[in-house]
Design an enzyme around this catalytic site. Structure first.
Site, PDB file in Angstrom:
ATOM      1  N   ARG A 140      35.445   4.944  21.724  1.00 39.55           N
ATOM      2  CA  ARG A 140      34.982   3.774  21.214  1.00 39.55           C
ATOM      3  C   ARG A 140      36.298   2.660  21.295  1.00 39.55           C
ATOM      4  O   ARG A 140      36.922   1.958  20.279  1.00 39.55           O
ATOM      5  CB  ARG A 140      34.438   3.945  19.621  1.00 39.55           C
ATOM      6  CG  ARG A 140      33.376   4.766  19.666  1.00 39.55           C
ATOM      7  CD  ARG A 140      32.785   5.017  18.210  1.00 39.55           C
ATOM      8  NE  ARG A 140      31.819   3.967  18.204  1.00 39.55           N
ATOM      9  CZ  ARG A 140      31.308   4.093  17.042  1.00 39.55           C
ATOM     10  NH1 ARG A 140      31.331   5.004  16.101  1.00 39.55           N
ATOM     11  NH2 ARG A 140      30.352   3.166  16.693  1.00 39.55           N
ATOM     12  N   GLN A 186      32.676  -1.027  24.756  1.00 42.38           N
ATOM     13  CA  GLN A 186      31.800  -1.321  23.632  1.00 42.38           C
ATOM     14  C   GLN A 186      30.069  -1.779  24.002  1.00 42.38           C
ATOM     15  O   GLN A 186      29.140  -1.524  23.231  1.00 42.38           O
ATOM     16  CB  GLN A 186      32.374  -2.763  22.973  1.00 42.38           C
ATOM     17  CG  GLN A 186      33.301  -2.407  21.791  1.00 42.38           C
ATOM     18  CD  GLN A 186      33.645  -3.612  21.081  1.00 42.38           C
ATOM     19  OE1 GLN A 186      33.071  -4.725  21.535  1.00 42.38           O
ATOM     20  NE2 GLN A 186      34.770  -3.385  20.433  1.00 42.38           N
ATOM     21  N   ASP A 230      28.046   1.529  23.881  1.00 37.47           N
ATOM     22  CA  ASP A 230      28.300   2.158  22.612  1.00 37.47           C
ATOM     23  C   ASP A 230      26.773   2.438  21.858  1.00 37.47           C
ATOM     24  O   ASP A 230      26.359   1.516  21.047  1.00 37.47           O
ATOM     25  CB  ASP A 230      29.112   1.410  21.790  1.00 37.47           C
ATOM     26  CG  ASP A 230      29.545   2.317  20.491  1.00 37.47           C
ATOM     27  OD1 ASP A 230      28.851   3.102  19.984  1.00 37.47           O
ATOM     28  OD2 ASP A 230      30.626   1.943  19.989  1.00 37.47           O
ATOM     29  N   SER A 247      26.775   2.436  17.952  1.00 40.71           N
ATOM     30  CA  SER A 247      26.963   1.088  17.490  1.00 40.71           C
ATOM     31  C   SER A 247      25.495   0.524  17.725  1.00 40.71           C
ATOM     32  O   SER A 247      24.848  -0.153  16.617  1.00 40.71           O
ATOM     33  CB  SER A 247      27.775   0.222  18.030  1.00 40.71           C
ATOM     34  OG  SER A 247      28.861   0.658  17.773  1.00 40.71           O
ATOM     35  N   TYR A 276      37.905   6.378  12.387  1.00 39.73           N
ATOM     36  CA  TYR A 276      36.873   7.027  11.490  1.00 39.73           C
ATOM     37  C   TYR A 276      37.779   7.301  10.405  1.00 39.73           C
ATOM     38  O   TYR A 276      38.783   7.239   9.961  1.00 39.73           O
ATOM     39  CB  TYR A 276      36.507   7.993  12.274  1.00 39.73           C
ATOM     40  CG  TYR A 276      35.535   7.832  13.576  1.00 39.73           C
ATOM     41  CD1 TYR A 276      34.264   7.325  13.295  1.00 39.73           C
ATOM     42  CD2 TYR A 276      36.025   7.799  14.834  1.00 39.73           C
ATOM     43  CE1 TYR A 276      33.152   7.132  14.212  1.00 39.73           C
ATOM     44  CE2 TYR A 276      34.841   7.639  15.821  1.00 39.73           C
ATOM     45  CZ  TYR A 276      33.876   7.387  15.526  1.00 39.73           C
ATOM     46  OH  TYR A 276      32.841   6.990  16.437  1.00 39.73           O
TER      47      TYR A 276
HETATM   48  P1  NAD Z   1      30.383   6.373  10.752  1.00 38.91           P
HETATM   49  O1  NAD Z   1      28.906   6.374  10.965  1.00 38.91           O
HETATM   50  O2  NAD Z   1      31.110   7.571  11.348  1.00 38.91           O
HETATM   51  O3  NAD Z   1      30.614   6.424   9.114  1.00 38.91           O
HETATM   52  C1  NAD Z   1      30.137   5.156   8.504  1.00 38.91           C
HETATM   53  C2  NAD Z   1      30.993   4.966   7.471  1.00 38.91           C
HETATM   54  O4  NAD Z   1      31.133   5.760   6.473  1.00 38.91           O
HETATM   55  C3  NAD Z   1      32.331   4.492   7.995  1.00 38.91           C
HETATM   56  O5  NAD Z   1      32.777   3.149   7.804  1.00 38.91           O
HETATM   57  C4  NAD Z   1      33.423   5.676   7.228  1.00 38.91           C
HETATM   58  O6  NAD Z   1      34.745   4.935   6.978  1.00 38.91           O
HETATM   59  C5  NAD Z   1      32.482   5.735   5.913  1.00 38.91           C
HETATM   60  N1  NAD Z   1      32.665   6.939   5.256  1.00 38.91           N
HETATM   61  C6  NAD Z   1      33.104   8.052   5.491  1.00 38.91           C
HETATM   62  N2  NAD Z   1      33.303   8.786   4.539  1.00 38.91           N
HETATM   63  C7  NAD Z   1      33.332   8.148   3.500  1.00 38.91           C
HETATM   64  C8  NAD Z   1      32.991   8.534   2.051  1.00 38.91           C
HETATM   65  N3  NAD Z   1      33.633   9.715   1.426  1.00 38.91           N
HETATM   66  N4  NAD Z   1      33.222   7.344   1.153  1.00 38.91           N
HETATM   67  C9  NAD Z   1      32.857   6.246   1.729  1.00 38.91           C
HETATM   68  N5  NAD Z   1      32.619   5.984   2.883  1.00 38.91           N
HETATM   69  C10 NAD Z   1      32.817   6.865   3.762  1.00 38.91           C
HETATM   70  O7  NAD Z   1      31.190   4.870  11.260  1.00 38.91           O
HETATM   71  P2  NAD Z   1      30.801   3.807  12.386  1.00 38.91           P
HETATM   72  O8  NAD Z   1      29.813   2.856  12.143  1.00 38.91           O
HETATM   73  O9  NAD Z   1      30.180   4.676  13.505  1.00 38.91           O
HETATM   74  O10 NAD Z   1      32.082   3.202  12.673  1.00 38.91           O
HETATM   75  C11 NAD Z   1      33.456   3.880  12.585  1.00 38.91           C
HETATM   76  C12 NAD Z   1      34.442   3.190  13.285  1.00 38.91           C
HETATM   77  O11 NAD Z   1      34.455   3.017  14.527  1.00 38.91           O
HETATM   78  C13 NAD Z   1      34.728   1.816  12.701  1.00 38.91           C
HETATM   79  O12 NAD Z   1      36.111   1.537  12.310  1.00 38.91           O
HETATM   80  C14 NAD Z   1      34.118   0.861  13.572  1.00 38.91           C
HETATM   81  O13 NAD Z   1      34.791  -0.382  13.416  1.00 38.91           O
HETATM   82  C15 NAD Z   1      34.612   1.476  14.613  1.00 38.91           C
HETATM   83  N6  NAD Z   1      33.739   1.021  15.988  1.00 38.91           N
HETATM   84  C16 NAD Z   1      34.418   0.918  17.307  1.00 38.91           C
HETATM   85  C17 NAD Z   1      33.843   0.501  18.310  1.00 38.91           C
HETATM   86  C18 NAD Z   1      34.728  -0.080  19.444  1.00 38.91           C
HETATM   87  O14 NAD Z   1      35.552  -0.541  19.545  1.00 38.91           O
HETATM   88  N7  NAD Z   1      33.760   0.320  20.714  1.00 38.91           N
HETATM   89  C19 NAD Z   1      32.490   0.296  18.280  1.00 38.91           C
HETATM   90  C20 NAD Z   1      31.922   0.757  16.908  1.00 38.91           C
HETATM   91  C21 NAD Z   1      32.610   0.998  15.960  1.00 38.91           C
END
Ligand code: NAD
Length: 371
Positions: A120, A125, A128, A131, A224
């Site tokens: 990621r 992006q 992805d 996302s 993450y």
């Molecule tokens: P995910 O689906 O893995 O998890 C969803 C959310 O649950 C996360 O925000 C995580 O912090 C939260 N979480 C985990 N355990 C928890 C707990 N015990 N209590 C409360 N919340 C909890 O997450 P995602 O949507 O795939 O995104 C993860 C990260 O990836 C983010 O930082 C996002 O910005 C990043 N991201 C980067 C890119 C990129 O640069 N290509 C694209 C998409 C997302």
């Protein structure tokens, strides 16, 4: 080179891994696109929408010719049996959920890429799928919450009095959670949100929601979350329960990569909720964030509805397919040179997504699961 798209066969799957603008772009790159007749029907894409592609009547015909197969769901055993030896498979292959499938792919020398494993990083992006599909799930979760709730979301001033807005609480503010916040806000609810990653506070506030501050942070690697310790979990549950008691709709999306969903909402928390409150557990795929969650089912516990839908993106199949197909195109484009398949395996995006190749499991974490 022949790029082929079969009709999805998994139960309830309505998406398809192609879309008309993607056919045009793949053709321009020198590929011949084959689509199984009826592949887009469940996504409201009739065969006539696949302009520029060759329609193939049956799946077996399609697999026989395919050099590169584009799929949404992992292939079934029957589909793996039909893949041409040495061909390329690209899809959401769910390697963590069913690593045992990989032996069958390796037996046929299939080069497979799991879209979920794409690193990621900024450059990736546009590829992805986590996302693009999570954004759809988050949107739909807010809509489902509004639908199941016995109350309005917005504040209404009417001749019959003033209606107070609903309070929606979102736990887990990744891509899905952010989209759920934005959608619930557009519907007029008052929104609060919580995540263990401190970076989410600003994102929550920028969407006009209130961040629930608990003083527990758990940043993992790669943006993450990490798993909480037993003590942190206890602290979190107690502190969150007080907030959740005030919610009309609770949307949970918390996930830790490669691990079952963290259990954040115990039965005692649900017992403290208002009658008529609704929980949408978007983490159902990984077992759910609520201990009462029954993945794929809707139950009512003491007047609280707990809705735990599976494969939510498939419920918005038109846009889910469009976004997914574009993710695939962006991943495939650098691998197609002058109409030939020529991947650069030293590229971190291609290497990151590579699951099986030349009879071996290429991803170290997945290899460990199997061995
Ligand atoms: P995910 O689906 O893995 O998890 C969803 C959310 O649950 C996360 O925000 C995580 O912090 C939260 N979480 C985990 N355990 C928890 C707990 N015990 N209590 C409360 N919340 C909890 O997450 P995602 O949507 O795939 O995104 C993860 C990260 O990836 C983010 O930082 C996002 O910005 C990043 N991201 C980067 C890119 C990129 O640069 N290509 C694209 C998409 C997302």
């Amino acid at each position: 080179i022949k790029v082929a798209v079969p009709k999805e066969t998994a139960e309830g799957e309505r998406r398809v891994a192609i879309e008309s603008s993607v056919i045009a772009k793949l053709s321009k790159l020198g590929a011949e696109v084959l689509v199984e007749a009826g592949a887009g029907a469940a996504a409201h894409l009739p065969d006539t929408a696949f302009v520029g592609a060759t329609l193939v009547a049956t799946a077996s015909d399609l697999y026989q010719q395919a050099d590169i197969v584009l799929k949404v769901q992992p292939p079934s055993d029957a589909e793996i049996a039909q893949l041409k030896d040495g061909s390329v498979l690209i899809g959401m292959l769910q390697p963590y959920q069913s690593p045992e499938r990989l032996a069958a792919l390796n037996a046929k020398n299939i080069t497979s890429f799991a879209m979920e494993l794409i690193p990621r990083i900024s450059r990736a992006q546009s590829m992805d799928v986590l996302s693009s599909q999570a954004a759809i799930a988050g949107y739909k979760a807010a809509i489902m919450g509004a639908d199941l709730a016995p109350r309005f979301f917005p504040m209404l001033t009417t001749a019959a009095g003033t209606i107070r807005p609903s309070k929606v609480i979102i736990i887990g503010v990744g891509v899905a959670g952010l989209q759920a916040i934005a959608t619930a806000r557009r519907l007029g609810a008052v929104v609060e949100a919580y995540d263990v990653r401190a970076a989410t506070k600003e994102q929550v506030q920028s969407l006009g929601a209130k961040f629930i501050e608990l003083g527990i942070t758990a940043e993992g690697t790669g943006g993450y979350a990490r798993e909480l310790t037993a003590e942190e979990k206890q602290q979190q549950q107690e502190a969150l329960a007080k907030h959740i008691a005030t919610a009309d709709v609770l949307i949970t999306t918390a996930a830790v990569p490669g691990r079952p969903s963290p259990k954040i909402i115990p039965e005692s928390t649900v017992d403290g909720m208002k009658s008529g409150a609704v929980i949408i557990d978007l983490a159902a795929e990984g077992g759910g964030n609520c201990t009462l969650t029954q993945p794929g089912k809707t139950i009512v516990h003491n007047g609280v509805t707990i809705h735990a839908p599976l494969n939510v993106p498939s419920q918005v199949p038109v846009h889910a397919s469009e976004m997914y197909a574009k993710n695939l195109l962006n991943f495939l484009t650098p691998m197609l040179k002058d109409g030939a398949y020529a991947p650069d395996f030293s590229d971190e995006v291609i290497a990151g997504a590579l699951l099986t190749h030349e009879g071996k499991i290429m991803n170290a974490a997945i290899r460990q699961l199997v061995e």
